[in-house]
Design an enzyme around this catalytic site. Structure first.
Site, PDB file in Angstrom:
ATOM      1  N   SER A 186     -29.228 -40.135-101.222  1.00 14.13           N
ATOM      2  CA  SER A 186     -29.444 -41.532-101.600  1.00 14.13           C
ATOM      3  C   SER A 186     -30.134 -41.679-102.949  1.00 14.13           C
ATOM      4  CB  SER A 186     -30.270 -42.250-100.522  1.00 14.13           C
ATOM      5  OG  SER A 186     -31.477 -41.558-100.260  1.00 14.13           O
ATOM      6  N   ASP A 216     -40.351 -48.536 -97.765  1.00 10.72           N
ATOM      7  CA  ASP A 216     -39.597 -47.529 -98.516  1.00 10.72           C
ATOM      8  C   ASP A 216     -40.413 -47.147 -99.745  1.00 10.72           C
ATOM      9  OD1 ASP A 216     -37.901 -45.958 -99.979  1.00 10.72           O
ATOM     10  OD2 ASP A 216     -36.222 -47.366 -99.992  1.00 10.72           O
ATOM     11  N   HIS A 229     -37.263 -44.500-102.504  1.00 10.08           N
ATOM     12  CA  HIS A 229     -36.276 -45.022-103.456  1.00 10.08           C
ATOM     13  C   HIS A 229     -36.950 -45.970-104.444  1.00 10.08           C
ATOM     14  CE1 HIS A 229     -34.021 -43.931 -99.754  1.00 10.08           C
ATOM     15  NE2 HIS A 229     -33.248 -43.337-100.658  1.00 10.08           N
TER      16      HIS A 229
END
Length: 435
Positions: A156, A403, A406
């Site tokens: 990702s 998160d 990211h």
């Protein structure tokens, strides 16, 4: 006749006694000058002992918890800027795009439209110590990759970097989505008609062949001697490759080499030897880079390895304030060490080995896109709770999904692509290939 003259011997002895001190006085400065201008070379055994004491972690360490090894930066070539060594400085101009002007942002990284209230994280620029990093020029990038196929392969983080690049380029030319396949469209391709540029993403979190964990078994299976054919089968269609993996190697896994179980990482209750993941990470890169060399076809290929991007969790991932910082770390406030340093070190070393192996192969070049330091200094650039839309619309909650891995788009990850553009310029400036 023939008898020795005591007086002559005594005279000679006296003269010698007087001259010796003067000779010594003259020799001492000469010795120092000699050592200053021509130092005694260190032998291989001395060098090995010094390296043992200064770097106790070997490159083949396989334990799960490493010593606090710190990042060591290779010296850049003469007259060549080191874009990866610098600091973050405040910037009044802000990003080229926002959450509404770019349509390709993954929902979980669209921090602005998800209601993140602070905007200061958008107004920082990376400033290398030796030179200036120009703003991203989308037209310039598209011209450099005209008629080429650029692919991002990995997990990702590869997708995050890809979507950053698409947004940056969209400020000059809109892409058309021409292919989508797989769960959550993990395999996609866009085309920029203006320059006949194709940009693709291939989901491959280990680069080598792997079976991801599922409801049947809660661990990954990695076949370290076999490359992932999902991308490798198309290798002869690529002109530029960006590899980006790392975080999936931290998950529980069992490792195979030629159908033989080597061991596992975090597999309690299973009858396998715990070997950690560092050697595995290195082996996966060796297999991958060799496959690129062997299977690139007739195309000239540039390969960039994006180094490990550290996470910034402080406490539990589902507790409020998991990544609470609102501004970058200052120079020296945070260093690259422990696991982050070891993962980066493995990638940089394997890129250097691949360079040596490909030195005699025309049209094949490897570079490390060394983003670990500049990324670890940006704890403020993650979505945090804003990976979901307006997480506090009904009031502040004690438990909320975060998160801290990211990057928001726009955000610090845009700098990765700014640097990649400069690296492409540098490669093309020293290339005999037509662009």
């Amino acid at each position: 006749m023939g008898a020795k003259t005591p007086f002559k011997d005594q005279q000679s002895y006296s003269l010698t006694k007087k001259l010796v001190p003067y000779a010594l006085y003259a020799l001492v400065p000469l010795i120092f000058i000699r050592l200053y201008l021509y130092p005694i070379p260190i032998t291989q055994s001395q060098r090995s002992q010094e390296e043992f004491h200064t770097n106790p972690i070997s490159s083949t360490s396989s334990i799960s918890t490493p010593s606090p090894v710190q990042e060591k930066r290779p010296k850049p070539k003469e007259n060549q800027c080191d874009y990866f060594n610098g600091k973050w400085v405040h910037d009044k101009w802000g990003p080229l795009y926002n959450g509404t002007t770019c349509s390709t942002i993954k929902d979980g990284q669209n921090c602005i439209t998800h209601g993140r209230p602070d905007m200061d994280y958008l107004y920082w620029r990376w400033r290398p110590k030796q030179c200036k990093l120009p703003r991203f020029n989308p037209s310039n990038f598209l011209q450099l990759v005209k008629n080429k196929h650029l692919v991002f392969i990995g997990d990702s983080m590869a997708r995050n970097q890809l979507e950053s690049l698409l947004c940056l380029l969209s400020s000059a030319s809109l892409p058309d989505l021409v292919y989508a396949n797989g769960e959550e469209n993990k395999f996609r391709r866009w085309n920029f008609v203006s320059h006949n540029v194709n940009i693709s993403v291939y989901w491959s979190p280990f680069l080598v062949k792997g079976i991801e964990k599922s409801n049947e078994f809660n661990y990954n299976k990695l076949l370290l001697d076999l490359v992932d054919e999902k991308w490798a089968a198309d290798m002869d269609q690529f002109d530029m490759v960006v590899l980006s993996v790392g975080h999936w190697f931290l998950h529980p896994a069992v490792y195979y080499d030629k159908d033989v179980v080597l061991g596992c990482h975090y597999c309690p209750g299973m009858n396998y030897t715990e070997i950690g993941f560092y050697d595995v990470f290195r082996k996966a890169f060796k297999t991958t880079l060799k496959a690129i060399i062997d299977r690139r076809g007739s195309n000239a290929v540039d390969v960039f390895v994006t180094t490990f991007s550290p996470a910034h969790f402080e406490g539990e991932w589902d507790k409020a304030g998991a990544c609470p910082k609102k501004e970058p770390f200052k120079e020296g406030e945070k260093i690259v060490e422990w696991m982050d340093a070891e993962m980066r070190k493995i990638e940089v070393e394997e890129v250097e080995k691949a360079k040596e192996n490909a030195a005699s192969i025309a049209g094949l070049r490897f570079e490390a896109l060394d983003v670990t330091k500049l990324s670890i200094m940006r704890p403020d650039g993650h979505p945090g709770p804003y990976m979901n839309p307006f997480p506090f619309a009904d009031g502040v909650k004690d438990r909320v999904q975060n998160d801290c891995v990211h990057w928001c788009l726009p955000g610090p990850i845009d700098t990765w692509n700014e640097i990649m553009l400069e690296m492409i310029k540098r490669l093309e400036g020293h290339s005999s290939r037509e662009s």
